[in-house]
Design a protein around this motif. Structure first.
Motif, PDB file in Angstrom:
ATOM      1  N   ASN A 126       0.813  -1.217   0.000  1.00  8.52           N
ATOM      2  CA  ASN A 126       0.000   0.000   0.000  1.00  8.52           C
ATOM      3  C   ASN A 126       0.848   1.269   0.000  1.00  8.52           C
ATOM      4  O   ASN A 126       0.370   2.347  -0.377  1.00  8.52           O
ATOM      5  CB  ASN A 126      -0.939   0.036   1.208  1.00  8.52           C
ATOM      6  N   TYR A 127       2.094   1.169   0.431  1.00 12.54           N
ATOM      7  CA  TYR A 127       2.983   2.330   0.423  1.00 12.54           C
ATOM      8  C   TYR A 127       3.253   2.796  -1.003  1.00 12.54           C
ATOM      9  O   TYR A 127       3.587   3.959  -1.238  1.00 12.54           O
ATOM     10  CB  TYR A 127       4.296   1.991   1.136  1.00 12.54           C
ATOM     11  N   PHE A 128       3.092   1.897  -1.978  1.00 16.70           N
ATOM     12  CA  PHE A 128       3.274   2.266  -3.373  1.00 16.70           C
ATOM     13  C   PHE A 128       2.018   2.904  -3.955  1.00 16.70           C
ATOM     14  O   PHE A 128       2.022   3.355  -5.096  1.00 16.70           O
ATOM     15  CB  PHE A 128       3.655   1.028  -4.202  1.00 16.70           C
ATOM     16  N   VAL A 129       0.942   2.917  -3.179  1.00 13.84           N
ATOM     17  CA  VAL A 129      -0.324   3.510  -3.615  1.00 13.84           C
ATOM     18  C   VAL A 129      -0.636   4.764  -2.802  1.00 13.84           C
ATOM     19  O   VAL A 129      -0.940   5.818  -3.355  1.00 13.84           O
ATOM     20  CB  VAL A 129      -1.485   2.500  -3.471  1.00 13.84           C
ATOM     21  N   TYR A 130      -0.546   4.647  -1.464  1.00 16.52           N
ATOM     22  CA  TYR A 130      -0.793   5.764  -0.558  1.00 16.52           C
ATOM     23  C   TYR A 130       0.550   6.244   0.006  1.00 16.52           C
ATOM     24  O   TYR A 130       1.191   5.526   0.777  1.00 16.52           O
ATOM     25  CB  TYR A 130      -1.696   5.332   0.594  1.00 16.52           C
ATOM     26  N   PRO A 131       0.995   7.439  -0.349  1.00 15.02           N
ATOM     27  CA  PRO A 131       2.307   7.923   0.138  1.00 15.02           C
ATOM     28  C   PRO A 131       2.408   8.005   1.653  1.00 15.02           C
ATOM     29  O   PRO A 131       3.514   7.952   2.200  1.00 15.02           O
ATOM     30  CB  PRO A 131       2.416   9.325  -0.491  1.00 15.02           C
ATOM     31  N   GLY A 132       1.274   8.135   2.335  1.00 17.02           N
ATOM     32  CA  GLY A 132       1.312   8.233   3.798  1.00 17.02           C
ATOM     33  C   GLY A 132       1.368   6.897   4.509  1.00 17.02           C
ATOM     34  O   GLY A 132       1.569   6.857   5.733  1.00 17.02           O
ATOM     35  N   ALA A 133       1.209   5.805   3.781  1.00 16.39           N
ATOM     36  CA  ALA A 133       1.147   4.472   4.402  1.00 16.39           C
ATOM     37  C   ALA A 133       2.549   3.939   4.678  1.00 16.39           C
ATOM     38  O   ALA A 133       2.897   2.826   4.279  1.00 16.39           O
ATOM     39  CB  ALA A 133       0.373   3.509   3.512  1.00 16.39           C
ATOM     40  N   SER A 134       3.348   4.743   5.375  1.00 14.03           N
ATOM     41  CA  SER A 134       4.738   4.373   5.648  1.00 14.03           C
ATOM     42  C   SER A 134       4.934   3.812   7.050  1.00 14.03           C
ATOM     43  O   SER A 134       6.068   3.572   7.464  1.00 14.03           O
ATOM     44  CB  SER A 134       5.637   5.602   5.472  1.00 14.03           C
ATOM     45  N   HIS A 135       3.846   3.617   7.793  1.00  9.41           N
ATOM     46  CA  HIS A 135       3.971   3.130   9.171  1.00  9.41           C
ATOM     47  C   HIS A 135       4.331   1.650   9.180  1.00  9.41           C
ATOM     48  O   HIS A 135       4.077   0.914   8.225  1.00  9.41           O
ATOM     49  CB  HIS A 135       2.688   3.388   9.952  1.00  9.41           C
ATOM     50  N   ASN A 136       4.937   1.233  10.307  1.00  5.50           N
ATOM     51  CA  ASN A 136       5.506  -0.114  10.398  1.00  5.50           C
ATOM     52  C   ASN A 136       4.859  -0.933  11.517  1.00  5.50           C
ATOM     53  O   ASN A 136       4.089  -0.401  12.326  1.00  5.50           O
ATOM     54  CB  ASN A 136       7.016  -0.012  10.635  1.00  5.50           C
ATOM     55  N   ARG A 137       5.182  -2.191  11.551  1.00  2.41           N
ATOM     56  CA  ARG A 137       4.664  -3.083  12.595  1.00  2.41           C
ATOM     57  C   ARG A 137       5.132  -2.663  13.989  1.00  2.41           C
ATOM     58  O   ARG A 137       4.482  -2.965  14.981  1.00  2.41           O
ATOM     59  CB  ARG A 137       5.114  -4.524  12.314  1.00  2.41           C
ATOM     60  N   PHE A 138       6.255  -1.974  14.064  1.00  3.67           N
ATOM     61  CA  PHE A 138       6.824  -1.540  15.340  1.00  3.67           C
ATOM     62  C   PHE A 138       5.817  -0.725  16.138  1.00  3.67           C
ATOM     63  O   PHE A 138       5.488  -1.038  17.287  1.00  3.67           O
ATOM     64  CB  PHE A 138       8.094  -0.730  15.064  1.00  3.67           C
ATOM     65  N   GLU A 139       5.309   0.348  15.551  1.00  7.05           N
ATOM     66  CA  GLU A 139       4.389   1.221  16.281  1.00  7.05           C
ATOM     67  C   GLU A 139       3.019   0.582  16.486  1.00  7.05           C
ATOM     68  O   GLU A 139       2.349   0.850  17.492  1.00  7.05           O
ATOM     69  CB  GLU A 139       4.254   2.576  15.583  1.00  7.05           C
ATOM     70  N   HIS A 140       2.600  -0.266  15.562  1.00  9.76           N
ATOM     71  CA  HIS A 140       1.324  -0.959  15.749  1.00  9.76           C
ATOM     72  C   HIS A 140       1.379  -1.875  16.968  1.00  9.76           C
ATOM     73  O   HIS A 140       0.417  -1.952  17.739  1.00  9.76           O
ATOM     74  CB  HIS A 140       0.980  -1.781  14.500  1.00  9.76           C
ATOM     75  N   CYS A 141       2.490  -2.574  17.160  1.00  8.05           N
ATOM     76  CA  CYS A 141       2.619  -3.478  18.305  1.00  8.05           C
ATOM     77  C   CYS A 141       2.628  -2.701  19.624  1.00  8.05           C
ATOM     78  O   CYS A 141       2.037  -3.140  20.611  1.00  8.05           O
ATOM     79  CB  CYS A 141       3.886  -4.322  18.177  1.00  8.05           C
ATOM     80  N   ILE A 142       3.283  -1.551  19.644  1.00  5.84           N
ATOM     81  CA  ILE A 142       3.280  -0.728  20.851  1.00  5.84           C
ATOM     82  C   ILE A 142       1.864  -0.221  21.130  1.00  5.84           C
ATOM     83  O   ILE A 142       1.411  -0.212  22.281  1.00  5.84           O
ATOM     84  CB  ILE A 142       4.269   0.448  20.700  1.00  5.84           C
ATOM     85  N   GLY A 143       1.144   0.185  20.091  1.00  2.00           N
ATOM     86  CA  GLY A 143      -0.235   0.638  20.267  1.00  2.00           C
ATOM     87  C   GLY A 143      -1.151  -0.461  20.752  1.00  2.00           C
ATOM     88  O   GLY A 143      -2.014  -0.234  21.626  1.00  2.00           O
ATOM     89  N   THR A 144      -0.990  -1.671  20.222  1.00  3.97           N
ATOM     90  CA  THR A 144      -1.800  -2.804  20.667  1.00  3.97           C
ATOM     91  C   THR A 144      -1.513  -3.135  22.123  1.00  3.97           C
ATOM     92  O   THR A 144      -2.424  -3.427  22.901  1.00  3.97           O
ATOM     93  CB  THR A 144      -1.524  -4.031  19.781  1.00  3.97           C
ATOM     94  N   CYS A 145      -0.247  -3.083  22.491  1.00  2.00           N
ATOM     95  CA  CYS A 145       0.158  -3.309  23.890  1.00  2.00           C
ATOM     96  C   CYS A 145      -0.511  -2.288  24.805  1.00  2.00           C
ATOM     97  O   CYS A 145      -1.030  -2.637  25.875  1.00  2.00           O
ATOM     98  CB  CYS A 145       1.681  -3.218  23.998  1.00  2.00           C
ATOM     99  N   HIS A 146      -0.521  -1.034  24.401  1.00  2.00           N
ATOM    100  CA  HIS A 146      -1.144   0.031  25.200  1.00  2.00           C
ATOM    101  C   HIS A 146      -2.639  -0.224  25.390  1.00  2.00           C
ATOM    102  O   HIS A 146      -3.152  -0.166  26.515  1.00  2.00           O
ATOM    103  CB  HIS A 146      -0.911   1.368  24.517  1.00  2.00           C
ATOM    104  N   LEU A 147      -3.350  -0.500  24.293  1.00  2.00           N
ATOM    105  CA  LEU A 147      -4.794  -0.728  24.387  1.00  2.00           C
ATOM    106  C   LEU A 147      -5.115  -1.968  25.206  1.00  2.00           C
ATOM    107  O   LEU A 147      -6.085  -1.983  25.974  1.00  2.00           O
ATOM    108  CB  LEU A 147      -5.393  -0.848  22.985  1.00  2.00           C
ATOM    109  N   ALA A 148      -4.308  -3.005  25.061  1.00  2.00           N
ATOM    110  CA  ALA A 148      -4.516  -4.226  25.849  1.00  2.00           C
ATOM    111  C   ALA A 148      -4.387  -3.920  27.331  1.00  2.00           C
ATOM    112  O   ALA A 148      -5.206  -4.377  28.156  1.00  2.00           O
ATOM    113  CB  ALA A 148      -3.514  -5.298  25.430  1.00  2.00           C
ATOM    114  N   GLY A 149      -3.366  -3.142  27.697  1.00  3.71           N
ATOM    115  CA  GLY A 149      -3.179  -2.770  29.093  1.00  3.71           C
ATOM    116  C   GLY A 149      -4.313  -1.922  29.610  1.00  3.71           C
ATOM    117  O   GLY A 149      -4.803  -2.116  30.737  1.00  3.71           O
ATOM    118  N   GLU A 150      -4.770  -0.959  28.812  1.00  3.17           N
ATOM    119  CA  GLU A 150      -5.872  -0.096  29.236  1.00  3.17           C
ATOM    120  C   GLU A 150      -7.142  -0.896  29.476  1.00  3.17           C
ATOM    121  O   GLU A 150      -7.873  -0.665  30.452  1.00  3.17           O
ATOM    122  CB  GLU A 150      -6.125   0.980  28.178  1.00  3.17           C
TER     123      GLU A 150
END
Length: 492
Positions: free
Chosen positions: A116-140
């Motif tokens: 999708n990064y080749f279609v949407y220029p903003g879709a540059s996010h990685n699994r790294f930040e998604h895992c930290i976000g999932t960890c945060h929501l799980a804890g909350e």
């Protein structure tokens, strides 16, 4: 009864009580007192620890001597992350230890949305930040349930295990995320140990996450840290794993063993398994994070409010089993969750240009598979596909494989063809969609098939009752039952 008279101090009284001591009142130490207080201890007074005392102080505490940190110590050692989706996130010091490992840092180089990064220029996010976000929501979520329902007997260890599972649930993703396990690996059945029955199992990167988590704990000595300071039993031993390690891996990949039952926690706490990966109804914190994060980076509006939804959850007993349930008034919000997921599949995840790019990358990786190799810890070399069998080699396999192929000096027909495909991507000379055609569907599960010029059919995903239920990719012969809704033809 009259109110007592209030006594208001005058400015003079206030000034008098806050006066600085006068010269007579102030006590100035004499030179003898200053010298006496600043004296360096004599050789007889100084205490030098013996070798035995030094050794005793540096000993690692045994299981009986283990010291679990207090809440104040944990709070002081916690770390704050500034996340674009959830704001400032404070994470437990043990979670920071997991993050600061090569196995987790590898996720910085795995695109969350692959092609999708080749279609949407903003879709540059990685699994790294998604895992930290999932960890945060799980804890909350688990902390919220603990506060609201004390009768659930949720312990601090349970909270920490749920957070570790959220943090490590995507460790097993390969290059370009789902492209690797859904498109690339099916071409190598002899090395695809992650899959039990590929036509039934959607994705088995979760098995890779378990392998990488075990490798992470052993390689960074996290077991000792977790046991001595926080009381977690995370021994990754395959024959006799620690109970908490078993609990964490079951939250990531589901129950283990032939009986398919959870063993990490007693049945009264089985509702905890619904937080990270909810096999009951697919409503879980993993989905909450990636929907919000993907919408943010794709520039799309997210109409699902996960914060409000979280505050209307409660654990109830349904048919004799404790389950995480939601208030009836949240039905419309729940609808929005699946609506935005369906919208993302149509607008991004199944975008035909994204499909074309990923197919080209996959074709190049197949051609280069036997020529691009990675060394394991024992010095053995593994092909791209074989890396799934050895975590110490898999840790080196990221999206960088694109440029490793493109700039490789290996000169052979297969590598030359692989380079040509990747050069076409860089010049935007992609496999072209020749058109789509509606066909008659005879089932409530309607499949979309994508056809490429090499006469292979790719079973890409299916619809059930107008909502996307799952995502698959498999090469197979054209079906004869007519259960096809749409035919998309690509040409090289």
């Amino acid at each position: 009864m009259s109110n007592p008279r209030s006594v208001m101090l005058t400015e003079e009284q206030i000034e008098a009580q806050s006066e600085v001591p006068t010269e007579e009142q102030s006590v100035v130490p004499t030179e003898e007192q200053i010298e006496a207080q600043s004296e360096v201890p004599t050789e007889e007074q100084s205490v030098v620890p013996t070798e035995e005392q030094i050794e005793a102080q540096s000993e690692v505490p045994t299981e009986e001597q283990s010291v679990v940190l207090t809440e104040e110590q944990i709070e002081a050692q916690s770390k704050v992350f500034n996340d674009p989706i959830h704001g400032h996130i404070k994470l437990h010091p043990l979670l920071v230890k997991f993050i600061d490992t090569p196995q987790f840092q590898r996720l910085r180089n795995i695109k969350q949305l692959g092609g999708n990064y080749f279609v949407y220029p903003g879709a540059s996010h990685n699994r790294f930040e998604h895992c930290i976000g999932t960890c945060h929501l799980a804890g909350e979520l688990v902390k919220l349930l603990k506060r609201k329902q004390s009768g659930l007997n949720i312990e601090d260890k349970d909270v920490l295990c749920v957070q570790i599972a959220g943090l490590c649930h995507d460790l097993g993703h390969g290059p370009f995320s789902h492209m690797f396990d859904l498109k690339f690996l099916p071409s190598f059945p002899d090395v695809r140990k992650w899959t039990v029955s590929y036509c039934i199992k959607i994705s088995q990167h979760e098995k890779g996450s378990e392998d990488m988590l075990r490798y992470m704990i052993n390689d960074n000595n996290l077991q000792e840290e977790a046991e001595t300071k926080y009381g977690l039993r995370i021994s990754p031993d395959k024959t006799a794993p620690g109970k908490d390690f078993q609990f964490i891996t079951e939250m990531i990949k589901g129950p283990s063993g032939n009986d398919k039952t959870y063993k990490g926690r007693d049945v009264d706490k089985h509702f905890l398994y619904e937080i990270i990966s909810n096999e009951r109804n697919k409503v879980d914190v993993d989905k909450w994070d990636y929907l919000a994060r993907d919408c943010h980076h794709l520039g799309l509006k997210n109409s699902f409010d996960h914060i409000r939804f979280m505050h209307h959850l409660k654990v109830l007993e349904v048919d004799g089993v404790r389950q995480i349930c939601v208030r009836d008034k949240e039905a419309s919000n729940l609808y929005e969750l699946f609506h935005i997921r369906s919208k993302l599949h149509l607008s991004a995840y199944q975008h035909r240009t994204k499909i074309s790019v990923e197919t080209m990358i996959c074709d190049a990786m197949k051609l280069a598979n036997n020529h691009i190799k990675y060394c394991g810890r024992d010095g053995t070399e593994y092909t791209i596909a074989q890396c799934v069998n050895e975590p110490s080699a898999f840790i080196k396999l990221t999206d960088h494989v694109f440029h490793e192929i493109l700039h490789s000096k290996i000169d052979c027909n297969a590598m030359r063809d692989a380079k040509k495909i990747l050069e076409r991507i860089q010049k935007r000379n992609l496999y072209q969609c020749m058109g789509t055609k509606k066909l008659t569907g005879t089932s409530d599960e309607v499949n979309i098939i994508i056809y490429f010029a090499n006469n292979k059919y790719y079973f890409f995903h299916k619809f059930r009752k107008n909502l996307i239920k799952s995502h698959r990719c498999h090469t197979f012969e054209p079906p004869n039952d007519g259960a096809v809704d749409k035919l998309i033809v690509f040409s090289e």
